[in-house]
Scaffold this active site. Structure first.
Site, mmCIF file in Angstrom:
data_model
loop_
_atom_site.group_PDB
_atom_site.id
_atom_site.type_symbol
_atom_site.label_atom_id
_atom_site.label_comp_id
_atom_site.label_asym_id
_atom_site.label_seq_id
_atom_site.Cartn_x
_atom_site.Cartn_y
_atom_site.Cartn_z
ATOM 1 C CB SER A 714 -0.923 -0.001 1.234
ATOM 2 O OG SER A 714 -0.152 -0.049 2.416
ATOM 3 C CE LYS A 757 -3.551 0.712 4.692
ATOM 4 N NZ LYS A 757 -3.391 0.389 3.259
#
Length: 868
Positions: A714, A757
């Site tokens: 990511s 996140k």
């Protein structure tokens, strides 16, 4: 109908009340006179009385019940004349009014000895068979059957065979009488005194329980020898059945007598020993165990095993080494809850109230538990579910299991399998080993004292495997709904039903759980808490609990919301609330000292006092300071402890085009850095980079906190943005963070852990987040109060990120290149080995040549979703 049945019928008739009319033909009830002499000729025409399920033999007496009106009229007419009647058996009992074709052709001439008329109009008669007759033709059918008949004499051939048949038949008959309790002993004497073979056959056949067809067969047989031989076959068959039944009865009786005898002997022995004061402790222990086994109501297999081991124990001296092993084994069998259950509280409203009291938020988990209760309320035979709570430490996974048990009204047991490497810890040790004992599963069930507890297995993602076995494979039998109803522990070696228990497992990460084990569980992800949620949790649960643990009364210590936020922001960085509770406990401990030393009654803690109690601030928001220089971007990462922000730094220095990667990056992040650099080189002209920039400079990409290993797919977008910022000399906005993987063509690929996140970005004060457009569904699953002030920019190409994230004038405009720039160097020419040498040199220095002309370029697409 047998004689016994007629006797029973007479008893019933007498008990019902005195008959209205009684006609007695003889002077005594059991007398056989008067009777038609055997030499009297057979009447040529006789009234015929059909009999159902009954055969009357010559030279025998038989009670009969007459109920049909035409049969009653027949008996009345017979009694008014010569009392003679023909008795024939019907072929089928289903015929209500038998006709000439419904009866057999061979019957018996009989005389009516006695008749009793019952109050209901039916007759009870006693008839004596005289001789066998055969029907020639029927002359009258109404009101009853009348037929022309003739006598059928027996054929007797005197021989030794006939005499042998007669003696054998009497012997078999005597054995049957001895086995059948309802046959009187007088029949034995009567049969022995009958010398005529034909009369003997009729007598024995009339007293035995033979089928109607067999009796009719005997009646129709003319040859006496053949008749006796056939009757002997029937008698031998009956004798075999009776002997087998007697054998079974003797076995059952013997077992019962043995049990009763042992019981009385034990009681007597016990009384004698007590009287003499010589009680054997070993025998007393065996007797106690036997009594416990009798009262335990064990399953069949467990009961057999327990009694088998108890018999072995009784034969061993108490000093034998095996004595203690067997004694402990029996204790384990008797201590398990084989048939003990707790009743579930299926009140859904009550369960919802309990879950809301104990836990803030976690709506998905609560809904799943309420669904389980609803289904079990509709179907009581439902097996317990197998749930797996996955989330970072401190989010309440274990305490949630306790709340579920309290809501259901079940016992709660917990085991931790973190670090377990020995398979025997799950399944137990075999009894052949010294110090063998059951596994943790059966030990926990024993401690729960219930067969349907809430069974929590903590840290299931941290099980190991070595030469001692694979405990995760052993756990398959525990958690497999198709297997755990017969779970077999190695020590007990008995099947135990675990299907009624509700299993809950916890894990920090899902990836380390083996696939077959993960397939048997329903995974429920519990993400971290936002700052606002942590404040609510502290108010409702953490502060009251810490006050109680430190001996403080409610209201003595209060923390303002600003103080709680100061603790959350400056002293803890976590997805859960474990460290937050620890810091609150530190404040409570210090205040408890003030109460003990100074007699302080009350304290309200604000931001300033937080610093006094906890010391200087430990964590800082460095967004603007860290991203103020070009070449630094803010990425979002997922960790086992929840989400986190990740600074990615890129610098250039004079060199030969090498790529240096530092920060303990894994293979996936190294590949992301290679792909990001390749794409940036392909759009170097767009970023105003000199044509030979990448040939004369080494690129160093660093992810700080190098002591912490980092890997994952990511960071591609953040690395691309950092490289673009370094090349263009424009800093990345401090207000944005990003996540997503990037391809060589700049496409942005979706990633996981979006909720964690987003929470990490919010805690860091970031309100603009770049996400892959294919993660839009993940945003929809996040609660509204978490994202109400966050702007999500959904992108499908990295150019959309560069256009909005890079600061500086003039504004940048990007397009996706279809051909590589002429000045770009192929990615294959970039060395992949990280280097550790080279001095930092900021990208875009004043002496670096730049092109002076720019071509107009279309804007890259990007979709923005604002939550303000």
């Amino acid at each position: 109908m047998s004689e016994n049945e007629m006797q029973e019928t007479r008893r019933v008739d007498v008990a019902a009340g005195a008959p209205e009319e009684t006609v007695t033909i003889t002077h005594a009830e059991g007398a056989a006179e008067p009777q038609a002499p055997a030499s009297d000729p057979t009447p040529p025409v006789l009234p015929i009385l059909p009999l159902k399920d009954t055969v009357v033999f010559p030279e025998t007496m038989m009670p009969l019940a007459v109920g049909q009106p035409r049969s009653v009229k027949l008996i009345d007419d017979v009694l008014a004349k010569d009392k003679l009647v023909g008795l024939v058996t019907v072929k089928s009992d289903d015929v209500e009014l038998p006709g000439p074709d419904d009866v057999h052709d061979v019957g018996t001439l009989a005389v009516v000895q006695k008749m009793i008329k019952a109050p209901d109009g039916t007759l009870r008669i006693v008839v004596q068979g005289l001789r066998r007759i055969a029907i020639e033709r029927y002359t009258i059918e109404d009101p009853y059957l009348v037929a022309a008949v003739h006598h059928v004499p027996d054929v007797v051939e005197e021989s030794k065979e006939l005499e042998a048949l007669q003696r054998n038949l009497v012997a078999v008959y005597v054995r049957i009488i001895q086995l059948v309790p309802y046959l009187p002993d007088e029949l034995e004497m009567a049969a022995a005194n009958i010398e005529d073979p034909a009369t003997l056959g009729y007598f024995i056949a009339s007293t035995m329980r033979l089928k109607t067809e067999e009796k009719q067969e005997l009646l129709e047989e003319v040859n006496v020898a053949k008749r006796l031989r056939r009757l002997t076959e029937f008698m031998n068959r009956e004798l075999e059945v009776l002997e087998l039944g007697s054998k079974i009865q003797d076995q059952v009786q013997s077992e019962m007598e043995k049990t009763q005898r042992e019981y009385f002997l034990r009681q007597q022995l016990k009384a004698i020993q007590e009287e003499l004061g010589e009680t054997d402790e070993t025998q007393a222990e065996v007797n106690e165990l036997r009594q416990r086994i009798d009262e335990a109501n064990l399953p069949e297999e467990a009961d057999k095993q327990a009694r088998r081991e108890l018999d072995r124990l009784a034969k061993l001296p108490s000093a034998a080494a095996e004595y203690g092993v067997i004694r402990t084994y029996l204790d384990w069998i008797l201590s398990l809850p084989w048939n003990t259950y707790t009743e579930d509280n299926l009140d859904i409203a009550h369960a919802r109230k309990i879950l809301d009291q104990d836990h803030y938020d976690l709506e998905d988990v609560k809904d799943r538990i309420l669904e389980f209760l609803a289904v079990q309320k509709l179907k009581s035979e439902l097996s317990g579910p197998i749930l797996c709570f996955v989330g970072p430490p401190g989010v309440g996974k274990t305490s949630l299991g306790q709340s579920i048990a309290r809501a259901l009204g079940r016992k709660f047991i917990r085991i931790s399998v973190g670090g377990v490497r020995d398979e025997a810890e799950i399944r137990g040790h075999r009894r052949t080993y010294i110090g063998a004992m059951p596994g943790t599963i059966m030990r926990a069930i024993r401690d729960a004292e219930s067969k349907n507890p809430v069974f929590m297995i903590d840290e299931i993602d941290k099980m190991g495997a070595d030469w001692r076995g694979d405990p995760s494979s052993a756990m398959l039998e525990v958690l497999d709904p198709e297997q755990h109803n017969t779970f077999r522990d190695h020590y007990l070696d008995l099947p135990f039903d675990l299907s009624k228990a509700m299993f809950i497992t916890t894990a920090n990460v899902l990836e380390t759980i083996p696939g077959p084990l993960r397939d048997r569980m329903e995974v429920i992800t519990i993400a971290g808490y936002t700052e606002e949620e942590k404040v609510h949790i502290a108010r409702r649960y953490l502060i009251p609990r810490q006050l109680d643990r430190h001996g403080l009364k409610e209201g003595q210590l209060e923390l303002t919301n600003a103080a709680l936020r100061a603790i959350i922001q400056g002293y803890t960085r976590e997805a859960g609330v474990r460290n937050l509770e620890r810091e609150i406990g530190t404040i409570a401990r210090k205040f408890a000292r003030m109460v003990a030393e100074e007699g302080r009654e009350h304290l309200t803690v604000d931001v300033e006092q937080v610093r006094e109690f906890l010391g200087k601030q430990k964590l800082f928001r460095e967004m603007k300071r860290r991203t103020s220089a070009p070449g630094v971007s803010t990425g979002l990462a997922w960790t086992p402890a929840g989400g986190d922000i990740l600074f990615i730094e890129a610098r250039s220095m004079p060199g030969t085009g090498k790529l240096i990667l530092t920060g303990q990056l894994g293979d996936v992040m190294k590949e992301s850095a290679q792909a990001a650099l390749t794409y940036i080189r392909s759009i170097a002209a767009t970023l105003d980079a000199p044509d030979d920039f990448f040939l004369k400079h080494d690129i160093h990409v660093h992810v700080p906190a190098g002591a912490v290993p980092k890997d994952g797919p990511s960071a591609g977008v953040a690395m691309t943005t950092a490289l673009a910022s370094m090349v263009s000399g424009r800093p990345v906005s401090a207000e944005v963070a990003m996540t997503g993987e990037v391809t060589l063509t700049g496409q942005v690929l979706p990633v996981g852990g979006i909720k964690e996140k987003v929470i990490a970005a919010r805690q860091a004060g970031i309100h603009t987040i770049f996400l892959p457009d294919r993660n839009e569904a993940d945003v929809a699953e996040i609660k509204e109060d978490i994202i109400n002030d966050v702007e999500f920019v959904l992108v499908d190409h990295v150019n959309a990120v560069l256009e909005r994230a890079l600061e500086g004038e003039p504004p940048l405009h990007f397009t996706t290149p279809t051909e590589p720039e002429s000045a770009a160097v192929e990615a294959d020419s970039i060395p992949t080995e990280p280097e550790s040498t080279g001095a930092d040199s900021p990208a875009g220095e004043a002496d670096s040549p730049r092109p002076t002309e720019k071509a107009a370029r279309p804007r890259a697409a990007g979709k923005s979703t604002k939550k303000r």
